[in-house]
Design an enzyme around this catalytic site. Structure first.
Site, PDB file in Angstrom:
ATOM      1  N   ASP A 132     115.605   4.652  28.647  1.00 33.57           N
ATOM      2  CA  ASP A 132     116.906   4.149  29.017  1.00 33.57           C
ATOM      3  C   ASP A 132     116.508   2.241  28.620  1.00 33.57           C
ATOM      4  OD1 ASP A 132     118.895   3.898  28.983  1.00 33.57           O
ATOM      5  OD2 ASP A 132     119.419   3.896  31.171  1.00 33.57           O
ATOM      6  N   CYS A 186     131.043  21.766  21.088  1.00 25.98           N
ATOM      7  CA  CYS A 186     132.148  21.906  22.475  1.00 25.98           C
ATOM      8  C   CYS A 186     132.900  22.790  22.385  1.00 25.98           C
ATOM      9  CB  CYS A 186     132.921  20.557  22.899  1.00 25.98           C
ATOM     10  SG  CYS A 186     131.564  19.496  23.561  1.00 25.98           S
ATOM     11  N   CYS A 189     137.588  22.874  23.311  1.00 30.68           N
ATOM     12  CA  CYS A 189     137.477  23.191  25.144  1.00 30.68           C
ATOM     13  C   CYS A 189     138.488  21.705  25.815  1.00 30.68           C
ATOM     14  CB  CYS A 189     136.241  22.696  26.120  1.00 30.68           C
ATOM     15  SG  CYS A 189     136.372  22.545  27.370  1.00 30.68           S
ATOM     16  N   CYS A 196     139.801  12.852  32.761  1.00 35.63           N
ATOM     17  CA  CYS A 196     139.441  11.512  32.191  1.00 35.63           C
ATOM     18  C   CYS A 196     140.525  11.414  33.920  1.00 35.63           C
ATOM     19  CB  CYS A 196     139.236  11.344  31.319  1.00 35.63           C
ATOM     20  SG  CYS A 196     138.956   9.506  31.582  1.00 35.63           S
ATOM     21  N   CYS A 237     131.362   7.387  38.352  1.00 33.34           N
ATOM     22  CA  CYS A 237     131.845   8.970  37.683  1.00 33.34           C
ATOM     23  C   CYS A 237     131.418   9.966  37.047  1.00 33.34           C
ATOM     24  CB  CYS A 237     133.441   8.201  36.958  1.00 33.34           C
ATOM     25  SG  CYS A 237     134.848   8.981  35.807  1.00 33.34           S
ATOM     26  N   CYS A 244     132.964  19.834  33.130  1.00 33.46           N
ATOM     27  CA  CYS A 244     132.318  20.713  32.122  1.00 33.46           C
ATOM     28  C   CYS A 244     131.879  22.289  33.006  1.00 33.46           C
ATOM     29  CB  CYS A 244     131.790  20.468  31.887  1.00 33.46           C
ATOM     30  SG  CYS A 244     130.818  20.542  30.372  1.00 33.46           S
TER      31      CYS A 244
HETATM   32  S1  SF4 Z   1     133.941  20.046  29.509  1.00 31.62           S
HETATM   33 FE1  SF4 Z   1     132.433  20.411  28.058  1.00 31.62          FE
HETATM   34  S2  SF4 Z   1     132.353  21.783  26.783  1.00 31.62           S
HETATM   35 FE2  SF4 Z   1     134.363  21.188  27.424  1.00 31.62          FE
HETATM   36  S3  SF4 Z   1     135.295  19.363  26.269  1.00 31.62           S
HETATM   37 FE3  SF4 Z   1     134.094  18.022  27.818  1.00 31.62          FE
HETATM   38  S4  SF4 Z   1     131.984  18.169  27.143  1.00 31.62           S
HETATM   39 FE4  SF4 Z   1     132.729  19.806  25.570  1.00 31.62          FE
HETATM   40  S1  SF4 Z   2     132.536   9.169  33.492  1.00 32.89           S
HETATM   41 FE1  SF4 Z   2     135.038   8.724  34.332  1.00 32.89          FE
HETATM   42  S2  SF4 Z   2     136.073   8.102  33.649  1.00 32.89           S
HETATM   43 FE2  SF4 Z   2     134.630   8.323  31.843  1.00 32.89          FE
HETATM   44  S3  SF4 Z   2     134.461   9.150  30.226  1.00 32.89           S
HETATM   45 FE3  SF4 Z   2     134.224  10.557  31.858  1.00 32.89          FE
HETATM   46  S4  SF4 Z   2     135.459  11.567  33.539  1.00 32.89           S
HETATM   47 FE4  SF4 Z   2     136.000   9.111  31.972  1.00 32.89          FE
END
Ligand code: SF4
Ligand code: SF4
Length: 305
Positions: A132, A186, A189, A196, A237, A244
């Protein structure tokens, strides 16, 4: 250049496993593909990196990590599981799982340095450990090294294992036989996009300016942008990982440095509000949480529901 026999890659995987590495993949050093660079440049041009100006530097190394180690032949990508066995109570201000234990920069770097010494002793050449700190697009290299794919939530997803992994890389001038690039995505999905809390995931990109992880950790303002609501997310977060489906497969880490302390697990809103500089330092001196400093944590506290 001639490559080492594939048995050397297997020996390396065994040595890494003894150091707590869950998965190790190898890629040959090459230019990052143009499509990846273009996507990154667009993301920067749109300002999605917020105030993380360091992301708009060192483009030569982002294009080819060979600039970090002359003669580099292989990028060895290592994934360390950090999924906790013990969790905070759900009704207290939440810290991202990755910050529960000791700072991964220290833990992962120490372990990768040991692996790098092993490589130099057995296979010769030079190495450079990156955790990192160097501008390596690590998820790109993880895909190149066959570990998994980059999810819509921008995390590296290791099928069958999930995404709660720290990544670290070793560049080496030794030419290990590379793994095949991982192919997969993905599909349809979209669970992370729908869940979010900052509506930060759009068109397959994360807009850091809306992401609670960025706002609570990286954003340095005295106050958070108007209209910000953190819910119960005090530091980082995990929502886009928690929802997922690939993370149904995750298992708790057995790396004890990543385990939370009793003091950490006993934190609640009142005890966080009452943290003095001394208490903060005692709790978080070796933790990634020190990044926000006490001031940042207190700022975030004001934005919780
Ligand atoms: S939840 Fe996981 S599998 Fe579904 S779109 Fe997001 S990253 Fe991809
Ligand atoms: S960390 Fe939280 S706020 Fe940032 S993209 Fe993922 S779900 Fe969204």
């Amino acid at each position: 250049m001639s490559l080492l026999p594939s048995t050397c890659s297997e020996e390396l995987r065994e040595a890494a496993s003894r150091l707590g590495v869950s998965r190790l993949g190898i890629a040959s050093v090459h230019d990052v593909d143009e499509e990846q660079l273009k996507r990154y440049e667009e993301w920067i041009a749109e300002g999605c990196h917020g105030e993380m100006s360091y992301l708009d530097r060192y483009h030569d190394v982002r294009r080819n990590p060979g600039g970090l180690l002359p003669g580099a032949a292989s990028v060895i990508v290592c994934a360390f599981n950090y999924f906790p066995a013990l969790f905070q109570r759900g009704d207290v201000p939440q810290f991202a799982y990755y910050s529960y234990g000791k700072d991964y920069h220290e833990v992962v770097r120490d372990r990768l340095r040991k692996l790098a010494c092993h490589i130099e002793e057995l296979y010769g050449g030079e190495t450079r450990v990156c955790v990192d700190t160097a501008p390596i697009p690590e998820r790109y290299w993880a895909v190149e090294a066959g570990l998994g794919f980059r999810g819509v939530n921008s995390q590296l997803i290791i099928p069958g294992m999930g995404s709660y992994f720290f990544l670290g890389e070793i560049l080496t001038t030794a030419g290990f036989a590379p793994d095949a690039r991982f192919k997969g995505d993905c599909g349809s999905c979209g669970a992370c996009v729908r869940s979010c809390p900052g509506s930060a995931i759009k068109d397959g990109k994360i807009d850091a300016r809306r992401c609670l992880s960025y706002l609570t950790i990286e954003y340095r303002g005295e106050s958070l942008p108007e209209g910000t609501s953190l819910g119960n997310h005090l530091y980082g977060c995990d929502v886009c990982q928690q929802v997922c489906p690939h993370n149904r497969a995750c298992v708790p880490t057995d790396i004890e440095e990543f385990a939370p302390s009793e003091g950490f697990l006993s934190l609640d809103r009142d005890s966080i509000a009452g943290l003095t500089p001394e208490k903060f330092s005692a709790l978080f001196r070796h933790s990634a949480v020190k990044r926000t400093k006490l001031k940042g944590l207190m700022r975030n506290l004001d934005y919780l529901d």
